[in-house]
Design a protein around this motif. Structure first.
Motif, PDB file in Angstrom:
ATOM      1  N   SER A 217      31.185  33.911  59.937  1.00 57.45           N
ATOM      2  CA  SER A 217      32.139  32.999  60.564  1.00 57.45           C
ATOM      3  C   SER A 217      33.460  33.714  60.815  1.00 57.45           C
ATOM      4  CB  SER A 217      32.380  31.766  59.679  1.00 57.45           C
ATOM      5  OG  SER A 217      31.165  31.122  59.359  1.00 57.45           O
ATOM      6  N   VAL A 218      34.279  33.080  61.645  1.00 56.51           N
ATOM      7  CA  VAL A 218      35.637  33.558  61.909  1.00 56.51           C
ATOM      8  C   VAL A 218      36.574  32.365  61.832  1.00 56.51           C
ATOM      9  CG1 VAL A 218      37.200  34.667  63.534  1.00 56.51           C
ATOM     10  CG2 VAL A 218      34.820  35.414  63.419  1.00 56.51           C
ATOM     11  N   LYS A 224      46.060  34.566  62.821  1.00 56.41           N
ATOM     12  CA  LYS A 224      45.307  35.743  62.376  1.00 56.41           C
ATOM     13  C   LYS A 224      43.824  35.394  62.255  1.00 56.41           C
ATOM     14  CE  LYS A 224      49.073  38.230  61.531  1.00 56.41           C
ATOM     15  NZ  LYS A 224      49.415  39.467  62.241  1.00 56.41           N
ATOM     16  N   ASP A 225      42.982  36.175  62.905  1.00 55.31           N
ATOM     17  CA  ASP A 225      41.539  35.991  62.783  1.00 55.31           C
ATOM     18  C   ASP A 225      41.045  36.624  61.481  1.00 55.31           C
ATOM     19  OD1 ASP A 225      41.335  34.627  65.147  1.00 55.31           O
ATOM     20  OD2 ASP A 225      40.748  36.381  66.329  1.00 55.31           O
ATOM     21  N   TRP A 270      48.681  26.360  60.787  1.00 56.82           N
ATOM     22  CA  TRP A 270      47.893  26.429  62.015  1.00 56.82           C
ATOM     23  C   TRP A 270      46.512  26.929  61.626  1.00 56.82           C
ATOM     24  CZ3 TRP A 270      50.223  25.379  66.876  1.00 56.82           C
ATOM     25  CH2 TRP A 270      49.393  25.558  67.987  1.00 56.82           C
ATOM     26  N   LEU A 271      45.526  26.019  61.599  1.00 55.14           N
ATOM     27  CA  LEU A 271      44.186  26.330  61.120  1.00 55.14           C
ATOM     28  C   LEU A 271      43.164  26.028  62.204  1.00 55.14           C
ATOM     29  CD1 LEU A 271      44.447  24.626  57.605  1.00 55.14           C
ATOM     30  CD2 LEU A 271      45.054  26.961  58.206  1.00 55.14           C
ATOM     31  N   GLN A 272      42.137  26.897  62.289  1.00 57.86           N
ATOM     32  CA  GLN A 272      41.113  26.688  63.305  1.00 57.86           C
ATOM     33  C   GLN A 272      39.830  27.427  62.921  1.00 57.86           C
ATOM     34  OE1 GLN A 272      42.206  28.160  67.178  1.00 57.86           O
ATOM     35  NE2 GLN A 272      40.641  26.970  68.231  1.00 57.86           N
ATOM     36  N   SER A 277      31.953  26.858  60.630  1.00 54.60           N
ATOM     37  CA  SER A 277      32.643  25.625  60.220  1.00 54.60           C
ATOM     38  C   SER A 277      33.163  25.726  58.795  1.00 54.60           C
ATOM     39  CB  SER A 277      31.684  24.433  60.342  1.00 54.60           C
ATOM     40  OG  SER A 277      30.523  24.643  59.529  1.00 54.60           O
ATOM     41  N   ALA A 278      33.649  26.889  58.392  1.00 52.19           N
ATOM     42  CA  ALA A 278      34.075  27.099  57.006  1.00 52.19           C
ATOM     43  C   ALA A 278      35.242  26.190  56.627  1.00 52.19           C
ATOM     44  CB  ALA A 278      34.449  28.570  56.807  1.00 52.19           C
TER      45      ALA A 278
END
Length: 415
Positions: A217-218, A224-225, A270-272, A277-278
């Protein structure tokens, strides 16, 4: 016996030398006219190669200088609006100190709320500022959009619809502008860090002690990735987040065993989930269809708000006559917001000074590169004039010799 004498050989020699002198004179005239000693690449291949590289570098240096000047203009305008916001917050804090001392009646506090509401509007105006080029200053890369969106609604103690919420509609991304070879500075500013009052903390309600990532996952945290591998547990996720360079720190809650996130300074989380889907599985955000920053999990608890949240809370406390709230959390949040604005002004000023240094460096490089170009490609005028005179003397000598040769005819050989 008769003997034939011919003068064609001498004539051909004279004509050849005259054409050679004319060719050299023409080349010298072209050099004098253009003031460039290299007319064709074959004149000096090595110097021509250097000249092309110098001219290419000079073009880049001029672009770097222009970029740095654009940055200084942008920073100057941005700093002006941030300073104005700081002045507004100082006035709000003065009213908060006055409202917390317990000497004002409820009517007096409601009158103060009217001024605080107007100051809130002015703060929103500064946050939605537009630069001279017509782009939003504090919306990240979404420069054509309004940085903050307001919501109006009824507030107890007021008969009019007031601002009840201010939401950031910009992006977290910033445009990088090159100011030197592989050296960049940010052009755009993000409003959800400049106009934020407190460090934001997110408390997840799900037990993550036994959680493992299902597949590669990413996740994206604060721009930041972060790559997660299948089988990573919560401790591995915490380590990767803390080592990612993002302005966010993660930890496992000792009571609930939920994953907690906290910003390292005053800014919005800021989360994504960019792949997998972690974050959703950990209860930190809603499903991936929801866009950050207002995609935090419904069951998760959030603390730490913006300058607007703080001023709205202060205004509402004044309308209620709640002096205790004003003297406690509201005043503390206002102090934190003022401190954050002060830091942002310092950052903007430091960036402005760096851009000024970049301008000075580019101007120096411009002069040095022009000197290199002049050395390799410019004509030495003194030498050029001397060579022109020498060519003229040679031409005159050739013509004089030819004239003497042509005075001789076949009659001179008849005896």
């Amino acid at each position: 016996m008769m003997r034939r004498v011919s003068t064609s050989l001498a004539n051909n020699d004279v004509q050849y030398n005259l054409r050679m002198q004319e060719s050299k004179a023409n080349k010298m005239n072209n050099q004098m006219g253009s003031q460039r000693k290299i007319q064709d690449l074959r004149d000096d291949p090595l110097a021509a190669g250097h000249l092309v590289r110098y001219q290419s570098y000079l073009t880049r240096v001029e672009r770097f200088e222009q970029n740095a000047k654009t940055l200084t203009d942008q920073y100057s305008v941005s700093e002006g609006y941030i300073r104005h916001s700081l002045d507004v917050m100082h006035r709000v804090r003065e009213l908060a100190v006055a409202g917390a001392n317990g000497v004002y009646t409820k009517d007096d506090m409601q009158n103060m709320a009217s001024e605080v509401n107007e100051l809130l509007k002015e703060l929103v105006t500064s946050a939605n500022a537009v630069g001279p080029d017509g782009t939003a200053l504090f919306a990240g890369t979404r420069t054509k959009n309004t940085a903050f969106e307001i919501e109006l609604g009824p507030v107890p103690g007021s008969g009019d619809a007031l601002i009840t919420d201010v939401r950031y509609k910009g992006s977290l991304n910033q445009n990088d502008i090159e100011i030197d070879e592989k050296a960049y500075m940010n052009l755009n500013r993000t409003g959800n860090s400049i106009f934020w009052a407190e460090e934001q903390t997110l408390f997840a309600d799900r037990d993550a002690s036994a959680y493992q990532v299902k597949s590669d996952s990413v996740i994206n945290i604060d721009g930041k990735d972060i790559k997660l591998k299948a089988g990573d547990n919560v401790y591995s996720i915490i380590s990767k987040i803390n080592n990612s360079g993002a302005a966010v720190k993660a930890q496992l809650d000792p009571v609930t065993n939920g994953l907690n996130l906290r910003t390292t300074d005053a800014r919005q989380l800021w989360l994504q989930d960019k792949k997998g889907s972690a974050l959703f599985d950990l209860g930190l955000i809603k499903d991936a269809s929801q866009r950050p920053p207002y995609n935090l999990g419904a069951a998760a608890q959030v603390s730490g708000g913006s300058l607007f949240d703080t001023v709205i809370a202060f205004r509402d406390a004044l309308l209620r006559g709640d002096q205790e709230s004003i003297g406690g959390r509201v005043l503390g949040s206002l102090d934190s917001g003022v401190g954050n604005l002060t830091r942002r002004i310092a950052e903007t000023g430091a960036q402005y000074e760096r851009a000024q240094v970049a301008i000075s460096r580019s101007q120096t490089n411009n002069l040095n590169t022009n000197a290199m170009i002049a050395r390799e490609g410019d004509l030495d005028i003194t030498k050029g004039i001397t060579d022109m005179k020498m060519l003229d003397y040679v031409k005159q000598a050739t013509l004089s010799t030819a004239a003497k040769l042509y005075n001789t005819s076949l009659l001179n050989y008849i005896k």
